[in-house]
Design a protein around this motif. Sequence first.
Motif, mmCIF file in Angstrom:
data_model
loop_
_atom_site.group_PDB
_atom_site.id
_atom_site.type_symbol
_atom_site.label_atom_id
_atom_site.label_comp_id
_atom_site.label_asym_id
_atom_site.label_seq_id
_atom_site.Cartn_x
_atom_site.Cartn_y
_atom_site.Cartn_z
ATOM 1 N N LEU A 1 19.924 49.298 42.245
ATOM 2 C CA LEU A 1 19.066 48.550 41.324
ATOM 3 C C LEU A 1 18.659 47.212 41.938
ATOM 4 O O LEU A 1 17.498 46.811 41.830
ATOM 5 C CB LEU A 1 19.765 48.348 39.972
ATOM 6 N N SER A 2 19.580 46.538 42.599
ATOM 7 C CA SER A 2 19.222 45.252 43.212
ATOM 8 C C SER A 2 18.176 45.448 44.316
ATOM 9 O O SER A 2 17.259 44.641 44.458
ATOM 10 C CB SER A 2 20.455 44.525 43.744
ATOM 11 N N GLU A 3 18.282 46.537 45.076
ATOM 12 C CA GLU A 3 17.272 46.821 46.100
ATOM 13 C C GLU A 3 15.901 47.059 45.478
ATOM 14 O O GLU A 3 14.887 46.612 45.996
ATOM 15 C CB GLU A 3 17.669 48.044 46.925
ATOM 16 N N LYS A 4 15.884 47.770 44.346
ATOM 17 C CA LYS A 4 14.601 48.098 43.712
ATOM 18 C C LYS A 4 13.932 46.884 43.069
ATOM 19 O O LYS A 4 12.712 46.850 42.964
ATOM 20 C CB LYS A 4 14.788 49.197 42.671
ATOM 21 N N HIS B 1 8.459 39.678 33.591
ATOM 22 C CA HIS B 1 8.358 41.139 33.647
ATOM 23 C C HIS B 1 9.619 41.811 34.186
ATOM 24 O O HIS B 1 9.702 43.035 34.189
ATOM 25 C CB HIS B 1 7.156 41.546 34.502
ATOM 26 N N LEU B 2 10.572 41.013 34.631
ATOM 27 C CA LEU B 2 11.775 41.559 35.257
ATOM 28 C C LEU B 2 12.530 42.562 34.373
ATOM 29 O O LEU B 2 12.940 43.607 34.869
ATOM 30 C CB LEU B 2 12.696 40.430 35.725
ATOM 31 N N PRO B 3 12.702 42.289 33.069
ATOM 32 C CA PRO B 3 13.417 43.292 32.247
ATOM 33 C C PRO B 3 12.750 44.670 32.240
ATOM 34 O O PRO B 3 13.428 45.687 32.339
ATOM 35 C CB PRO B 3 13.412 42.667 30.846
ATOM 36 N N ILE B 4 11.438 44.706 32.184
ATOM 37 C CA ILE B 4 10.719 45.985 32.181
ATOM 38 C C ILE B 4 10.833 46.649 33.549
ATOM 39 O O ILE B 4 11.076 47.855 33.654
ATOM 40 C CB ILE B 4 9.235 45.775 31.796
ATOM 41 N N ILE B 5 10.686 45.856 34.603
ATOM 42 C CA ILE B 5 10.799 46.378 35.964
ATOM 43 C C ILE B 5 12.201 46.954 36.188
ATOM 44 O O ILE B 5 12.361 48.044 36.730
ATOM 45 C CB ILE B 5 10.480 45.264 36.995
ATOM 46 N N ALA B 6 13.223 46.223 35.735
ATOM 47 C CA ALA B 6 14.613 46.665 35.909
ATOM 48 C C ALA B 6 14.887 47.940 35.114
ATOM 49 O O ALA B 6 15.537 48.862 35.616
ATOM 50 C CB ALA B 6 15.576 45.561 35.487
ATOM 51 N N ILE C 1 19.611 38.005 32.788
ATOM 52 C CA ILE C 1 18.188 37.911 33.130
ATOM 53 C C ILE C 1 17.473 39.260 33.005
ATOM 54 O O ILE C 1 16.274 39.320 32.763
ATOM 55 C CB ILE C 1 17.989 37.295 34.534
ATOM 56 N N LEU C 2 18.214 40.363 33.142
ATOM 57 C CA LEU C 2 17.612 41.697 33.063
ATOM 58 C C LEU C 2 17.410 42.151 31.616
ATOM 59 O O LEU C 2 16.617 43.050 31.360
ATOM 60 C CB LEU C 2 18.454 42.716 33.830
ATOM 61 N N ARG C 3 18.164 41.561 30.692
ATOM 62 C CA ARG C 3 18.063 41.868 29.250
ATOM 63 C C ARG C 3 18.069 43.379 28.966
ATOM 64 O O ARG C 3 17.296 43.876 28.138
ATOM 65 C CB ARG C 3 16.828 41.213 28.643
ATOM 66 N N LEU C 4 18.957 44.100 29.641
ATOM 67 C CA LEU C 4 19.068 45.540 29.411
ATOM 68 C C LEU C 4 19.852 45.810 28.133
ATOM 69 O O LEU C 4 20.849 45.147 27.862
ATOM 70 C CB LEU C 4 19.776 46.209 30.597
ATOM 71 N N ASP C 5 19.384 46.766 27.345
ATOM 72 C CA ASP C 5 20.113 47.190 26.147
ATOM 73 C C ASP C 5 21.120 48.244 26.602
ATOM 74 O O ASP C 5 20.853 49.445 26.551
ATOM 75 C CB ASP C 5 19.148 47.752 25.113
ATOM 76 N N LEU C 6 22.251 47.769 27.067
ATOM 77 C CA LEU C 6 23.234 48.651 27.690
ATOM 78 C C LEU C 6 23.780 49.691 26.720
ATOM 79 O O LEU C 6 24.021 50.837 27.103
ATOM 80 C CB LEU C 6 24.357 47.825 28.305
ATOM 81 N N LYS C 7 23.950 49.323 25.478
ATOM 82 C CA LYS C 7 24.441 50.295 24.490
ATOM 83 C C LYS C 7 23.457 51.459 24.356
ATOM 84 O O LYS C 7 23.857 52.621 24.368
ATOM 85 C CB LYS C 7 24.666 49.622 23.140
ATOM 86 N N ALA C 8 22.175 51.160 24.264
ATOM 87 C CA ALA C 8 21.158 52.214 24.153
ATOM 88 C C ALA C 8 21.100 53.053 25.424
ATOM 89 O O ALA C 8 20.971 54.279 25.363
ATOM 90 C CB ALA C 8 19.792 51.599 23.860
ATOM 91 N N LEU D 1 24.219 45.618 35.555
ATOM 92 C CA LEU D 1 23.669 46.023 34.256
ATOM 93 C C LEU D 1 23.918 44.972 33.170
ATOM 94 O O LEU D 1 23.258 44.971 32.143
ATOM 95 C CB LEU D 1 24.267 47.365 33.826
ATOM 96 N N PHE D 2 24.876 44.077 33.406
ATOM 97 C CA PHE D 2 25.229 43.040 32.442
ATOM 98 C C PHE D 2 24.522 41.714 32.708
ATOM 99 O O PHE D 2 24.725 40.758 31.975
ATOM 100 C CB PHE D 2 26.746 42.814 32.449
ATOM 101 N N GLU D 3 23.706 41.656 33.762
ATOM 102 C CA GLU D 3 23.031 40.405 34.108
ATOM 103 C C GLU D 3 22.098 39.991 32.972
ATOM 104 O O GLU D 3 21.190 40.737 32.610
ATOM 105 C CB GLU D 3 22.240 40.552 35.409
#
Length: 139
Positions: free
Chosen positions: A35-38, A48-53, A87-94, A83-85
């Motif tokens: 993920l960090s490479e991508k 746009h980083l959350p969508i890109i991630a 800045i990425l604002r990932l909804d990890l539970k979902a 996945l917990f960063e």
Amino acid sequence: MDILASYINRHARNKLLFTSHEIKDINYVDIGRLLSEKIENSLQKRQHLPIIAEDALKEILSQNSNSSEAIGKYIAIKNIGILFEPILRLDLKAILSNWSRENVLIINHEGEIRDDIFYLAPHASKYTVNLKEITYKAI
């Protein structure tokens, strides 16, 4: 691999397994590295980083699905700290819930689970995921 089959209820809504060590014959995806490479070339695009991630994560997971006679379709991941960063604002539970519905999702981690809360590291209350509505096993 046959050992894992005894922990998986194929009829459960989610098929999520947390392991504290890598299991022999399972191909783990280093999610942190991939993920960090991508996303490394998009770090300056903060908005746009959350969508890109999220798109990159979906691509990584779908490209790294495996199949086993013992457990069926599975995805095994390790090095999940990214996945917990915040800045990425990932909804990890979902993400965990959705990806563990159609696949067995195996997560190798160094954290712990207490009262249906996954902690990325023991006593790290900052990086957690509430698992209360997700069917999971910790082995």
